[in-house]
Design an enzyme around this catalytic site. Structure first.
Site: not given
Ligand SMILES: [Zn+2]
Length: 196
Positions: A115, A123
């Protein structure tokens, strides 16, 4: 004389820690701290822009000591997102204002079925100073690819939010900088074999 002084100085910190340790460990992370604003740029992020804004919103919803906002002018951002063809990777923060973090949002993870908002949120977690926890549950952001492609959760859990708030509680960098340390995430359920 010198020997007895050394014994005294060794004793004092030990005594202090027993009397103040409990109180300092329980202090609230967001009681009086000024909010740190981190700006980001999506100029080179292409089709990831929507996922990035949603991921930043999800972090903002649970954080008290730091806030993520789009940079007002290109080039002024504290960290940037860019679209790449490889695996996602990020500078390991915590990044502070005036910093130069870099998040690479790799298409390879999307091709594997993960996703995009979860990838962007994960991140971003590295920018905020969090480490990977691949064996963690889907309810965590930093478990990354660990729970598999069916996991689309893009909201950090309470422990992750609390850790980020602690990272920014002082308003300035409280730990030694980890210069140029980059985390590369292989968003794949496959076990690398080293052959093909
Ligand atoms: Zn990661």
């Amino acid at each position: 004389m010198i020997k007895s002084m050394a014994v005294l100085t060794a004793l004092v910190p030990a005594l202090l820690s027993t009397t103040v340790g409990v109180a300092s460990a329980q202090s609230a992370p967001h009681a009086t701290a000024a909010v740190v604003t981190l700006t980001y740029d999506t100029g080179d992020a292409g089709q990831w822009a929507g996922a990035i804004d949603q991921a930043a919103q999800n972090w903002n919803d649970v954080l008290h000591n730091v806030r993520l906002e789009p940079a007002s002018t290109p080039g002024s951002a504290d960290y940037v997102y860019e679209a790449t063809s490889g695996w996602p990777q990020s500078t390991l923060g915590p990044i502070f204002p005036g910093g130069n973090g870099d998040v690479q949002l790799g298409q390879q993870a999307v091709d594997e079925g993960y996703d995009t908002i979860r990838i962007a949120a994960h991140e971003t977690g590295h920018i905020l100073g969090l480490l990977d926890d691949y064996s963690g549950p889907c309810s965590e952001i930093m478990s990354g690819h660990g729970p598999g492609t069916s996991c689309t959760n893009a909201t950090p859990d309470a422990a992750e939010a609390a850790q980020v708030d602690r990272n920014y509680a002082a308003g300035t960098r409280a730990v030694l900088p980890r210069h140029h340390q980059v985390v590369i995430d292989i968003w794949s359920g496959r076990v690398p074999t080293g052959s093909r």
